[in-house]
Design a protein around this motif. Structure first.
Motif, PDB file in Angstrom:
ATOM      1  N   ARG A 183       0.992  -1.083   0.222  1.00 17.40           N
ATOM      2  CA  ARG A 183      -0.044  -0.082   0.017  1.00 17.40           C
ATOM      3  C   ARG A 183       0.721   1.597   0.367  1.00 17.40           C
ATOM      4  NH1 ARG A 183      -2.858   0.315   4.971  1.00 17.40           N
ATOM      5  NH2 ARG A 183      -2.310  -1.473   5.572  1.00 17.40           N
ATOM      6  N   PHE A 184       1.787   1.163   1.124  1.00 15.80           N
ATOM      7  CA  PHE A 184       3.043   2.051   0.921  1.00 15.80           C
ATOM      8  C   PHE A 184       3.636   2.468  -0.829  1.00 15.80           C
ATOM      9  CE2 PHE A 184       7.285   4.204   0.875  1.00 15.80           C
ATOM     10  CZ  PHE A 184       6.608   5.120   1.713  1.00 15.80           C
ATOM     11  N   ARG A 189       4.627   5.546  -6.067  1.00 11.50           N
ATOM     12  CA  ARG A 189       4.209   5.873  -6.697  1.00 11.50           C
ATOM     13  C   ARG A 189       3.364   6.499  -7.672  1.00 11.50           C
ATOM     14  NH1 ARG A 189       0.882   1.149  -8.826  1.00 11.50           N
ATOM     15  NH2 ARG A 189      -0.502   2.817  -8.652  1.00 11.50           N
ATOM     16  N   ASP A 190       2.165   7.141  -7.105  1.00 12.26           N
ATOM     17  CA  ASP A 190       1.430   7.952  -7.124  1.00 12.26           C
ATOM     18  C   ASP A 190       1.500   9.161  -7.059  1.00 12.26           C
ATOM     19  OD1 ASP A 190      -0.255   5.382  -8.340  1.00 12.26           O
ATOM     20  OD2 ASP A 190      -1.854   6.272  -7.188  1.00 12.26           O
ATOM     21  N   TYR A 225       3.037  -3.488  -5.057  1.00 12.50           N
ATOM     22  CA  TYR A 225       2.502  -2.974  -5.551  1.00 12.50           C
ATOM     23  C   TYR A 225       0.869  -3.512  -4.670  1.00 12.50           C
ATOM     24  CZ  TYR A 225       5.403   0.033  -8.580  1.00 12.50           C
ATOM     25  OH  TYR A 225       6.418   0.761  -8.601  1.00 12.50           O
ATOM     26  N   GLN A 226      -0.228  -2.312  -3.765  1.00 10.26           N
ATOM     27  CA  GLN A 226      -1.064  -2.874  -3.684  1.00 10.26           C
ATOM     28  C   GLN A 226      -2.035  -3.392  -5.327  1.00 10.26           C
ATOM     29  OE1 GLN A 226      -1.985  -3.167  -0.274  1.00 10.26           O
ATOM     30  NE2 GLN A 226      -3.674  -4.166  -1.003  1.00 10.26           N
ATOM     31  N   GLU A 227      -2.057  -3.098  -6.042  1.00  3.94           N
ATOM     32  CA  GLU A 227      -2.450  -3.613  -7.484  1.00  3.94           C
ATOM     33  C   GLU A 227      -2.619  -5.179  -7.934  1.00  3.94           C
ATOM     34  OE1 GLU A 227      -2.262   0.735  -7.912  1.00  3.94           O
ATOM     35  OE2 GLU A 227      -0.845  -1.009  -7.262  1.00  3.94           O
ATOM     36  N   ASP A 228      -0.925  -5.142  -7.080  1.00  2.00           N
ATOM     37  CA  ASP A 228      -0.011  -7.192  -7.150  1.00  2.00           C
ATOM     38  C   ASP A 228      -1.276  -8.274  -6.427  1.00  2.00           C
ATOM     39  OD1 ASP A 228       2.070  -6.491  -9.758  1.00  2.00           O
ATOM     40  OD2 ASP A 228       2.431  -5.760  -7.525  1.00  2.00           O
ATOM     41  N   ILE A 229      -1.210  -7.497  -5.123  1.00  2.00           N
ATOM     42  CA  ILE A 229      -2.252  -7.581  -4.068  1.00  2.00           C
ATOM     43  C   ILE A 229      -3.726  -7.610  -4.551  1.00  2.00           C
ATOM     44  CG2 ILE A 229      -2.898  -7.536  -1.349  1.00  2.00           C
ATOM     45  CD1 ILE A 229      -0.479  -8.619  -2.365  1.00  2.00           C
ATOM     46  N   ASN A 230      -3.963  -7.023  -4.953  1.00  2.00           N
ATOM     47  CA  ASN A 230      -6.011  -6.778  -5.193  1.00  2.00           C
ATOM     48  C   ASN A 230      -5.869  -7.966  -6.783  1.00  2.00           C
ATOM     49  OD1 ASN A 230      -5.538  -5.184  -3.856  1.00  2.00           O
ATOM     50  ND2 ASN A 230      -6.321  -3.306  -4.504  1.00  2.00           N
ATOM     51  N   ALA A 231      -5.135  -8.171  -7.651  1.00  2.00           N
ATOM     52  CA  ALA A 231      -5.684  -8.578  -8.198  1.00  2.00           C
ATOM     53  C   ALA A 231      -5.071  -9.964  -8.162  1.00  2.00           C
ATOM     54  CB  ALA A 231      -4.058  -8.433  -9.816  1.00  2.00           C
ATOM     55  N   GLY A 232      -4.321 -11.061  -7.146  1.00  4.31           N
ATOM     56  CA  GLY A 232      -3.957 -12.146  -7.074  1.00  4.31           C
ATOM     57  C   GLY A 232      -2.956 -12.234  -7.681  1.00  4.31           C
ATOM     58  N   ARG A 233      -1.988 -11.153  -8.044  1.00  4.58           N
ATOM     59  CA  ARG A 233      -0.654 -11.327  -8.151  1.00  4.58           C
ATOM     60  C   ARG A 233       0.702 -12.255  -7.476  1.00  4.58           C
ATOM     61  NH1 ARG A 233      -2.677  -7.570 -11.926  1.00  4.58           N
ATOM     62  NH2 ARG A 233      -1.348  -5.957 -10.372  1.00  4.58           N
TER      63      ARG A 233
END
Length: 238
Positions: A183-184, A189-190, A225-233
């Motif tokens: 999440r950090f 990045r953003d 990245y948090q997107e990696d966690i959310n997408a299950g990667r």
């Protein structure tokens, strides 16, 4: 239920220290500063890293400062200056931490304990600058942490008497780190994207740890990245 060994904060220790540098001038300082402040608060909430207790105050904060950028007691140019109003101060921010079951819980006043904002050298008084017809200044602010919660392995801590201790072998902290560090990393990045859009930069301190990079904190040698966690990667360690 997972036991934890990370510390909220350790004196004379920094998990990371990133410094924002932004040049502003007489014609754009308020817009640039408020753009960055708004983005900072918005992406903190987006990634559930931290947030104001009352999220509606993000927009209200910007509106207030658009009407009156400085109050009488704080006429210094500064980034991430949320202390103008009591209800948007750092004390009103809560930070999300994983509990021993991995569930996120928001903790009051955790921002100043697990993350904190360190103002740069303040040498730009608007009363003095406003006497000039044309001026330009670089202003800075740092984002840092003294906590070991971010690290996948904990090599440094304190004993029951608060004396420094080096752990050998290092203690596995993957369970907790994977629930906050991605999440950090997405937040950082953003934040960099916005700062570069405004013509500035984020610089990593010179004495950082080997698992901290300009792009974020490594987990098992990678930026997650948090997107990696959310997408299950990337899956949470159990």
């Amino acid at each position: 239920m997972k036991k934890y060994f990370w510390k909220k904060e350790i004196d004379n220790y920094y998990a990371f220290w990133y410094t924002i540098k932004l040049t502003v001038k007489h014609s754009d300082f308020s817009k640039k500063i408020l753009d960055l402040d708004h983005w900072f608060l918005s992406i903190g909430a987006k990634y559930e890293l931290f947030k104001l207790e009352d999220q509606d105050l993000i927009e209200e904060y910007v509106k207030r400062r658009q009407n009156c950028f400085f109050n009488r007691n704080r006429e210094w140019l500064g980034l991430l200056d949320f202390e103008q109003f009591p209800d948007t101060s750092l004390e009103k921010m809560v930070i999300a931490l994983p509990d021993c079951n991995g569930k996120l819980e928001f903790y009051p006043q955790g921002f100043s304990s697990y993350l904190y904002i360190h103002p740069g050298i303040i040498d730009s008084n608007y009363n003095e600058l406003s006497q000039l017809s044309n001026w330009e200044r670089q202003i800075t602010v740092s984002i840092a942490s003294r906590s070991t919660i971010w690290n996948d392995k904990i090599i440094y801590g304190t004993d029951e008497n608060n004396n420094p201790v080096n752990f050998e072998p290092p203690i596995d902290n993957l369970f907790y780190a994977y629930r906050i560090t991605p999440r950090f990393n997405s937040f950082l990045r953003d934040l960099k994207m916005k700062i570069e859009e405004l013509g500035g930069a984020i610089v990593l301190d010179d004495e950082h740890h080997e698992d901290v990079t300009e792009d974020g904190i490594l987990l098992n040698g990678n930026i997650v990245y948090q997107e990696d966690i959310n997408a299950g990667r990337v899956l949470f360690p159990l």
